[in-house]
Design a protein around this motif. Structure first.
Motif, PDB file in Angstrom:
ATOM      1  N   SER A  29       0.835  -1.201   0.000  1.00 36.01           N
ATOM      2  CA  SER A  29       0.000   0.000   0.000  1.00 36.01           C
ATOM      3  C   SER A  29       0.871   1.252   0.000  1.00 36.01           C
ATOM      4  CB  SER A  29      -0.911   0.001   1.233  1.00 36.01           C
ATOM      5  OG  SER A  29      -1.521   1.268   1.402  1.00 36.01           O
ATOM      6  N   ALA A  30       0.654   2.105  -0.998  1.00 37.68           N
ATOM      7  CA  ALA A  30       1.421   3.357  -1.069  1.00 37.68           C
ATOM      8  C   ALA A  30       1.107   4.257   0.119  1.00 37.68           C
ATOM      9  CB  ALA A  30       1.113   4.073  -2.380  1.00 37.68           C
ATOM     10  N   ASN A  31      -0.148   4.263   0.585  1.00 37.13           N
ATOM     11  CA  ASN A  31      -0.525   5.101   1.728  1.00 37.13           C
ATOM     12  C   ASN A  31       0.153   4.619   3.005  1.00 37.13           C
ATOM     13  OD1 ASN A  31      -2.187   6.745   0.182  1.00 37.13           O
ATOM     14  ND2 ASN A  31      -3.998   5.479   0.538  1.00 37.13           N
ATOM     15  N   ASP A  32       0.155   3.306   3.226  1.00 37.94           N
ATOM     16  CA  ASP A  32       0.826   2.753   4.410  1.00 37.94           C
ATOM     17  C   ASP A  32       2.319   3.066   4.359  1.00 37.94           C
ATOM     18  OD1 ASP A  32      -1.610   1.752   5.145  1.00 37.94           O
ATOM     19  OD2 ASP A  32      -1.173  -0.316   4.553  1.00 37.94           O
ATOM     20  N   PHE A  33       2.881   2.944   3.177  1.00 39.06           N
ATOM     21  CA  PHE A  33       4.305   3.215   2.982  1.00 39.06           C
ATOM     22  C   PHE A  33       4.634   4.673   3.311  1.00 39.06           C
ATOM     23  CE2 PHE A  33       7.304   4.861  -0.320  1.00 39.06           C
ATOM     24  CZ  PHE A  33       8.466   4.377   0.245  1.00 39.06           C
ATOM     25  N   ASP A  34       3.850   5.598   2.780  1.00 39.32           N
ATOM     26  CA  ASP A  34       4.094   7.024   3.017  1.00 39.32           C
ATOM     27  C   ASP A  34       3.975   7.373   4.497  1.00 39.32           C
ATOM     28  OD1 ASP A  34       4.529   7.439   0.335  1.00 39.32           O
ATOM     29  OD2 ASP A  34       2.482   8.111  -0.084  1.00 39.32           O
ATOM     30  N   ARG A  35       2.952   6.813   5.157  1.00 43.82           N
ATOM     31  CA  ARG A  35       2.766   7.104   6.591  1.00 43.82           C
ATOM     32  C   ARG A  35       3.925   6.551   7.416  1.00 43.82           C
ATOM     33  NH1 ARG A  35      -2.903   6.398   5.491  1.00 43.82           N
ATOM     34  NH2 ARG A  35      -2.728   4.145   5.846  1.00 43.82           N
ATOM     35  N   ALA A  36       4.361   5.347   7.086  1.00 40.50           N
ATOM     36  CA  ALA A  36       5.469   4.749   7.828  1.00 40.50           C
ATOM     37  C   ALA A  36       6.757   5.541   7.633  1.00 40.50           C
ATOM     38  CB  ALA A  36       5.662   3.294   7.392  1.00 40.50           C
ATOM     39  N   MET A  37       7.007   5.976   6.399  1.00 41.65           N
ATOM     40  CA  MET A  37       8.198   6.777   6.125  1.00 41.65           C
ATOM     41  C   MET A  37       8.133   8.094   6.888  1.00 41.65           C
ATOM     42  SD  MET A  37      10.410   5.444   3.806  1.00 41.65           S
ATOM     43  CE  MET A  37      11.033   6.697   2.698  1.00 41.65           C
ATOM     44  N   SER A  38       6.998   8.744   6.880  1.00 37.84           N
ATOM     45  CA  SER A  38       6.830  10.025   7.565  1.00 37.84           C
ATOM     46  C   SER A  38       7.042   9.886   9.067  1.00 37.84           C
ATOM     47  CB  SER A  38       5.445  10.590   7.272  1.00 37.84           C
ATOM     48  OG  SER A  38       5.222  11.794   7.971  1.00 37.84           O
ATOM     49  N   GLU A  39       6.461   8.841   9.652  1.00 40.69           N
ATOM     50  CA  GLU A  39       6.587   8.644  11.098  1.00 40.69           C
ATOM     51  C   GLU A  39       8.020   8.274  11.480  1.00 40.69           C
ATOM     52  OE1 GLU A  39       5.224   8.893  14.933  1.00 40.69           O
ATOM     53  OE2 GLU A  39       4.217   9.441  13.047  1.00 40.69           O
ATOM     54  N   THR A  40       8.690   7.515  10.628  1.00 39.48           N
ATOM     55  CA  THR A  40      10.089   7.153  10.905  1.00 39.48           C
ATOM     56  C   THR A  40      10.978   8.394  10.890  1.00 39.48           C
ATOM     57  OG1 THR A  40       9.760   4.964   9.905  1.00 39.48           O
ATOM     58  CG2 THR A  40      12.030   5.724  10.163  1.00 39.48           C
ATOM     59  N   ARG A  41      10.779   9.255   9.895  1.00 43.08           N
ATOM     60  CA  ARG A  41      11.569  10.493   9.841  1.00 43.08           C
ATOM     61  C   ARG A  41      11.286  11.379  11.055  1.00 43.08           C
ATOM     62  NH1 ARG A  41       9.520  10.748   4.246  1.00 43.08           N
ATOM     63  NH2 ARG A  41      11.081   9.836   2.846  1.00 43.08           N
ATOM     64  N   LYS A  42      10.042  11.388  11.491  1.00 43.21           N
ATOM     65  CA  LYS A  42       9.648  12.211  12.633  1.00 43.21           C
ATOM     66  C   LYS A  42      10.284  11.714  13.928  1.00 43.21           C
ATOM     67  CE  LYS A  42       5.516  13.633  15.224  1.00 43.21           C
ATOM     68  NZ  LYS A  42       4.021  13.509  15.281  1.00 43.21           N
ATOM     69  N   GLN A  43      10.266  10.406  14.149  1.00 44.83           N
ATOM     70  CA  GLN A  43      10.764   9.849  15.401  1.00 44.83           C
ATOM     71  C   GLN A  43      12.288   9.685  15.416  1.00 44.83           C
ATOM     72  OE1 GLN A  43       8.826   6.704  17.427  1.00 44.83           O
ATOM     73  NE2 GLN A  43       6.820   7.074  16.493  1.00 44.83           N
ATOM     74  N   ILE A  44      12.878   9.390  14.238  1.00 46.68           N
ATOM     75  CA  ILE A  44      14.334   9.200  14.158  1.00 46.68           C
ATOM     76  C   ILE A  44      14.877  10.164  13.104  1.00 46.68           C
ATOM     77  CG2 ILE A  44      16.189   7.488  14.046  1.00 46.68           C
ATOM     78  CD1 ILE A  44      14.140   6.715  16.065  1.00 46.68           C
ATOM     79  N   PRO A  45      14.930  11.456  13.403  1.00 46.86           N
ATOM     80  CA  PRO A  45      15.314  12.439  12.382  1.00 46.86           C
ATOM     81  C   PRO A  45      16.756  12.317  11.913  1.00 46.86           C
ATOM     82  CG  PRO A  45      15.162  13.469  14.555  1.00 46.86           C
ATOM     83  CD  PRO A  45      14.625  12.081  14.701  1.00 46.86           C
ATOM     84  N   GLY A  46      17.590  11.622  12.647  1.00 42.64           N
ATOM     85  CA  GLY A  46      18.994  11.506  12.250  1.00 42.64           C
ATOM     86  C   GLY A  46      19.266  10.455  11.198  1.00 42.64           C
ATOM     87  N   VAL A  47      18.215   9.803  10.699  1.00 39.75           N
ATOM     88  CA  VAL A  47      18.398   8.743   9.706  1.00 39.75           C
ATOM     89  C   VAL A  47      17.573   9.035   8.460  1.00 39.75           C
ATOM     90  CG1 VAL A  47      18.145   6.270   9.224  1.00 39.75           C
ATOM     91  CG2 VAL A  47      18.824   7.024  11.512  1.00 39.75           C
ATOM     92  N   GLU A  48      18.202   8.925   7.301  1.00 42.96           N
ATOM     93  CA  GLU A  48      17.501   9.101   6.023  1.00 42.96           C
ATOM     94  C   GLU A  48      17.115   7.727   5.493  1.00 42.96           C
ATOM     95  OE1 GLU A  48      18.964  10.282   1.636  1.00 42.96           O
ATOM     96  OE2 GLU A  48      19.207  11.896   3.117  1.00 42.96           O
ATOM     97  N   VAL A  49      15.809   7.501   5.335  1.00 39.94           N
ATOM     98  CA  VAL A  49      15.286   6.197   4.932  1.00 39.94           C
ATOM     99  C   VAL A  49      14.822   6.255   3.481  1.00 39.94           C
ATOM    100  CG1 VAL A  49      13.644   4.351   5.470  1.00 39.94           C
ATOM    101  CG2 VAL A  49      14.527   5.817   7.301  1.00 39.94           C
ATOM    102  N   SER A  50      15.145   5.211   2.706  1.00 39.42           N
ATOM    103  CA  SER A  50      14.694   5.148   1.321  1.00 39.42           C
ATOM    104  C   SER A  50      14.637   3.702   0.866  1.00 39.42           C
ATOM    105  CB  SER A  50      15.629   5.956   0.415  1.00 39.42           C
ATOM    106  OG  SER A  50      16.926   5.373   0.401  1.00 39.42           O
ATOM    107  N   PHE A  51      14.004   3.488  -0.295  1.00 38.01           N
ATOM    108  CA  PHE A  51      13.949   2.175  -0.951  1.00 38.01           C
ATOM    109  C   PHE A  51      14.658   2.274  -2.287  1.00 38.01           C
ATOM    110  CE2 PHE A  51      10.711   1.581   2.164  1.00 38.01           C
ATOM    111  CZ  PHE A  51      10.545   0.210   2.321  1.00 38.01           C
ATOM    112  N   GLN A  52      15.352   1.208  -2.676  1.00 39.03           N
ATOM    113  CA  GLN A  52      16.037   1.175  -3.954  1.00 39.03           C
ATOM    114  C   GLN A  52      15.656  -0.102  -4.695  1.00 39.03           C
ATOM    115  OE1 GLN A  52      17.984   3.629  -5.242  1.00 39.03           O
ATOM    116  NE2 GLN A  52      17.492   4.854  -3.449  1.00 39.03           N
TER     117      GLN A  52
END
Length: 333
Positions: free
Chosen positions: A310-333
């Motif tokens: 789910s693109a929506n689940d993915f976007d929410r998870a990415m947003s929350e991860t950046r919010k809680q752990i701002p020192g890490v840049e998360v991405s998919f390749q």
């Protein structure tokens, strides 16, 4: 080749999992799957930028390399001396993965393990013909020896858990190899055209670098990038990369979010903030002893079929991860 695929289930599975690279290997081996696996493992790695000709996904070579290692059961297929991945290094990395592996384990009781000793000649149902069975028997013997010596180790994984852990290890190493190829190609570009390493003048890419922090002790970064060029007396720029070949496609929203946050927190705790670089060859680039500040930690997941559905689940998870752990840049390749 088509006759071989139709006639032999093993050949069909090999090509289905490995795609065009596996089909070519099978053709070169004239239908012999074992020879095809060896041919595939010895094939030259893709040239820098080769993933771009495959639609930019970069996902084709990683599964085939992992498949060859998994199906042959040979640790040698995971070894790459030119990359510093000697047999000793690969075994050490596998030991760390086994230490963190989830799943049921057998008892730590030596007497129980001796009574339940597996036999190389008598694999359990489902393990017949599996080339990893011999490796598992050796693993059980080694763990039994460690427990006899009184070492503080866990009981061995059950066969199913070990096989799953070993397949994941091979897949993860293949994805790491692919990403290192990408980073090296990126470093060769003019600085303004780089996708990953644009903040470096002369990036030096090092794999599996030992780093030490008081809370996590000695850990090994998948990749550490350090500025090799002059820095006018300033500490060199340092970035670390953690690669995850983790299947997130079937996780529900809350579980997906929890997993990504946990992975980001681990990456920051092990490879971020301030740490001590233990590799002697990097000492000439350090200005103030071995302790450095890490400017950026990147957590990169393998995409494709492993990406959340789910693109929506993915976007929410990415947003929350950046919010809680701002020192890490998360991405998919």
């Amino acid at each position: 080749m088509l006759r071989d695929i139709r006639a032999r289930r093993e050949a069909a599975h090999f090509v289905a999992m490995g795609g065009a690279d596996a089909a070519l290997a099978l053709r070169e081996a004239r239908g012999d799957v074992a020879r095809a696996q060896v041919w595939l493992s010895q094939a030259k790695p893709p040239r820098p930028g080769a993933w771009e000709s495959q639609g930019g996904t970069g996902t084709r070579s990683a599964p085939t390399r992992a498949l060859a290692a998994e199906r042959s059961g040979s640790m040698a297929l995971l070894v790459d001396e030119a990359e510093g991945l000697t047999r000793e290094v690969v075994e050490a990395r596998l030991a760390l993965v086994e230490l963190d592996a989830e799943g049921p384990r057998l008892s730590r009781d030596v007497a129980v393990l001796e009574r339940q000793r597996p036999s190389l000649e008598a694999p359990p149902s489902g393990a017949e013909g599996n080339p990893l069975w011999g490796e598992y028997v050796a693993y059980r013997e080694k763990r039994l020896g460690e427990l006899k010596q009184g070492k503080a180790v866990e009981g061995p994984l059950r066969w199913e858990g070990y096989a799953r852990m070993r397949r994941g290890f091979a897949q993860g190493l293949a994805f790491e190899n692919l990403m290192v190829d990408r980073l090296r190609a990126d470093a060769a570009l003019p600085r303004a055209e780089r996708r990953f390493l644009g903040d470096f003048d002369r990036p030096r890419i090092e794999r599996w670098v030992g780093v030490w922090k008081p809370n996590s002790n000695l850990r090994f970064a998948d990749v550490l990038v350090i500025e090799e060029g002059p820095s006018a007396g300033r500490p060199p720029r340092v970035e670390t990369f953690s690669f995850k070949s983790r299947d997130l496609s079937g996780l529900k929203p809350n579980a997906l979010q929890a997993q990504m946050i946990a992975d980001a927190k681990e990456a920051l705790g092990y490879y971020g903030e301030r740490l001590v670089i233990r590799r002697p060859s990097l000492q000439p680039f350090l200005r103030e002893g071995r302790e450095v500040s890490v400017q950026r930690v990147r957590l990169i997941y393998e995409g494709g079929q492993f990406k959340p559905m789910s693109a929506n689940d993915f976007d929410r998870a990415m947003s929350e991860t950046r919010k809680q752990i701002p020192g890490v840049e998360v991405s998919f390749q």
